[in-house]
Design a protein around this motif. Structure first.
Motif, PDB file in Angstrom:
ATOM      1  N   GLU A 107       0.836  -1.222   0.000  1.00  0.00           N
ATOM      2  CA  GLU A 107       0.000   0.000   0.000  1.00  0.00           C
ATOM      3  C   GLU A 107       0.859   1.254   0.000  1.00  0.00           C
TER       4      GLU A 107
ATOM      5  N   MET B   1      -6.657  -0.807  -2.234  1.00  0.00           N
ATOM      6  CA  MET B   1      -6.836   0.443  -1.480  1.00  0.00           C
ATOM      7  C   MET B   1      -7.412   1.508  -2.420  1.00  0.00           C
ATOM      8  N   SER B   5     -10.462   4.148   1.488  1.00  0.00           N
ATOM      9  CA  SER B   5      -9.856   3.263   2.490  1.00  0.00           C
ATOM     10  C   SER B   5      -8.736   3.944   3.268  1.00  0.00           C
ATOM     11  N   TRP B   8     -10.343   6.078   5.950  1.00  0.00           N
ATOM     12  CA  TRP B   8     -10.947   5.148   6.917  1.00  0.00           C
ATOM     13  C   TRP B   8      -9.867   4.526   7.812  1.00  0.00           C
ATOM     14  N   ARG B   9      -8.737   4.164   7.178  1.00  0.00           N
ATOM     15  CA  ARG B   9      -7.623   3.590   7.923  1.00  0.00           C
ATOM     16  C   ARG B   9      -7.102   4.603   8.950  1.00  0.00           C
TER      17      ARG B   9
END
Lengths: 237, 373
Positions: A107, B1, B5, B8-9
């Protein structure tokens, strides 16, 4: 100081001066330099010599007090232009990795593509490729806190490649790593430089790291005192 | 992602702070929903009750804070009846009185022959006779909550009354009241010769011009009288105004608190995360994208807070309206439209509240934040 005209310039510094604390500290003192496409350049010097200030000015992360920074011969007129350049042409690697702690390795790479790649699937696939390229496929779902220093730096390198930069700016990329890990990370950077043909400009205080580069620039008290080309790894194709 | 997201994370990584912020927003929204719902419920209860009784115009004493304090002489009845366009006049002495089970009920005293008696939808027993002064008709919901049937005795004003009949009114307010002969009510409340209001029926209630003329006649002939339509009965009522004013003030404070809570949370959050935001800038995130991420966090907080707050508000309003002191007098009026208004308002406030810390943080030169300064 040497102005290098034989290859097309990717970054130019034109009489760049950077002052702090109302002029009491001069980090860069009228620095003029040209960095060509595909060059590997080490900027060396002691702590406080202005190496990192120069790199920050080249990346548009900090504004010079005076002088100009030109990218491909043009001075970016605003912070937004600098941001777009960092999206499209530059990759950055830092000594302290600067990964986002709440995101996994993959990510962290993916997040750099948000501005340019809309498709979630495309971002994910590209992140997977880059994670594989730095040899971290099996660690892709770990967060930075679960990775070693060397692994974190490899994630940071993968992130810096996310948008296919033409120049990679690395500020003490091996500074927080032990010698063995440093060697691996440096090897990775040099390989990427060669295979991708991008310019590599790295700041280091380690002569062994500097020796791997085609060109060395030595700084003292904010001034360039030496700019020499030697064997090193040569210029990327 | 994806674009949602990451915000939200960011929220879920700081669960305690996010939970406390949500709680603050939820309570603010709940207070707003409950107070707005109850306030609208009062309006509706009064309007529906009066309309069900076939009333076209109400005459009360001008300037009274509490409508039950209105005191009009019975003699006025004949004068009002003589006004052109007025077909019927019904005196009503009303009050909230103590009843059994530590509750208060709305008690109306109606005169013999009043048209109001014709509107009582009896389902059991009969109307109280003027010969039986200690008898009442109970609305069916009141009878049910007191557990009374016809023939039982009910205690009102600390006196026993015979339940002569039970009526099933449509409106909540009417179905939760008791009605007895006017003379009894006057005697029990020490208000002989006095009524609270006169209810008027008009020849043509839809004739706005005639209605205005009648109202003008009454208010100019008797400057101490006030006229109101069933729809407007709560609009010039000081007691209701005070309640509504109080309600709106509390609601406004609650919403301001919600905004400040969101601002405070996000200012703290982005201050702690300055370096993270600078990293995003360093890897090519533009200022607008970073602002959008923080505003999304704020809107997520307020959206979830709104949802929880609406549920809490509905529950609170239902709880309040079921309390013995007000049971049957007000039914919260919480419409979808009210909820949409609240959600939109809170989301907009959330966006505005989160914009400030986002804008403030993204003004920094990236290197300053990257170096942790």
């Amino acid at each position: 100081m040497t102005a290098r005209a034989e290859v097309p310039a990717v970054v130019d510094l034109d009489r760049v001066r950077k002052e702090y604390d109302g002029g009491r500290i001069v980090a860069l003192d009228d620095v003029t330099l040209r960095f060509g496409q595909g060059e590997s350049v080490a900027i060396i010097g002691r702590s406080g010599s202005g190496k990192s200030s120069m790199l920050n000015a080249m990346a548009g992360l900090d504004r010079p007090t005076r002088g100009r920074v030109l990218i491909d011969g043009r001075e970016p007129p605003s912070a937004a232009h600098w941001t777009r350049l960092r999206q499209s042409s530059m990759g950055l690697v830092f000594q302290s990795f600067l990964l986002l702690p709440t995101l996994t390795a993959r990510e962290n790479v993916e997040v750099a593509m948000f501005p340019r790649i809309r498709s979630v699937a495309a971002r994910r696939a590209r992140a997977d490729e880059l994670i594989a390229e730095v040899g971290l496929t099996d660690r892709a779902h770990h967060r930075p806190g679960e990775l070693s220093g060397g692994e974190r730096q490899r994630v940071a390198i993968a992130r810096s490649l996310a948008n296919d930069p033409r120049v990679l700016l690395a500020d003490e990329p091996t500074g927080n790593l032990d010698s063995r890990t440093s060697a691996h990370v440096l090897e990775l950077l040099m390989d990427l430089h060669k295979t991708r043909g991008m310019a590599l400009i790295l700041v280091t205080h380690d002569p062994a790291v500097a020796e791997r580069c085609h060109r060395q620039i030595r700084m003292v008290d904010g001034r360039v005192v030496e700019d020499r080309v030697h064997g090193g790894e040569g210029r990327a194709a | 992602m994806n674009g949602l997201s990451l915000p939200w994370r960011n929220l879920t990584q700081r669960p305690t702070r996010s939970f406390l912020t949500l709680l603050g927003v939820s309570l603010s929204v709940a207070a707003y929903v409950a107070l707005a719902g109850l306030s609208r419920g009062i309006d509706n209860a009064a309007r529906d009750g009066l309309t069900e009784n076939g009333i076209h115009l109400i005459v009360t004493e001008r300037g009274v804070v509490d409508i039950f304090a209105s005191a009009l002489p019975m003699d006025l009845e004949s004068d009002l009846r003589a006004i052109d366009g007025v077909t019927n006049v019904a005196p009503d002495l009303a009050n909230l009185v103590p009843a059994e089970a530590d509750s208060h009920v709305l008690l109306n005293g109606w005169g013999a022959g009043s048209f109001l008696w014709d509107t009582v939808p009896l389902v059991a027993g009969e109307l109280p006779s003027q010969d039986q002064p200690r008898s009442v008709v109970l609305g069916s919901r009141l009878a049910e909550s007191l557990g009374k049937r016809t023939g039982d005795t009910v205690e009102l004003l600390y006196e026993p009354f015979l339940v002569a009949g039970i009526a099933e009114f449509d409106s909540l307010m009417n179905d939760n009241r008791a009605i007895l002969p006017l003379s009894s009510m006057q005697e029990l409340t020490f208000r002989n010769g006095v009524v609270t209001v006169f209810h008027l029926q008009l020849e043509d209630p839809r004739d706005a011009e005639a209605l205005a003329e009648i109202r003008a006649t009454i208010e100019s002939t008797w400057p101490r009288l006030r006229t109101a339509s069933p729809e407007g009965i709560t609009q010039d009522n000081r007691m209701v105004e005070i309640f509504q004013g109080f309600g709106w003030a509390v609601s406004a404070i609650a919403l301001v608190m919600a905004v400040l809570i969101v601002i405070n949370t996000l200012v703290m959050s982005v201050t702690e995360r300055k370096q993270e935001l600078a990293i995003l800038s360093a890897i090519g995130w533009g200022r607008l994208r970073i602002i959008a991420m923080i505003v999304t966090e704020g809107m997520m907080l307020t959206a979830i807070g709104s949802a929880v707050g609406i549920a809490l508000g509905i529950a609170s309003a239902s709880f309040v309206s079921a309390m013995p002191a007000v049971q049957g007098l007000v039914q919260p009026e919480i419409t979808w439209w009210l909820l949409v208004e609240i959600v939109v308002a809170v989301l907009m406030l959330g966006a505005v509240a989160s914009f400030y810390p986002a804008w403030r943080t993204t003004r920094m030169v990236p290197v300053t934040a990257l170096q942790g300064q």
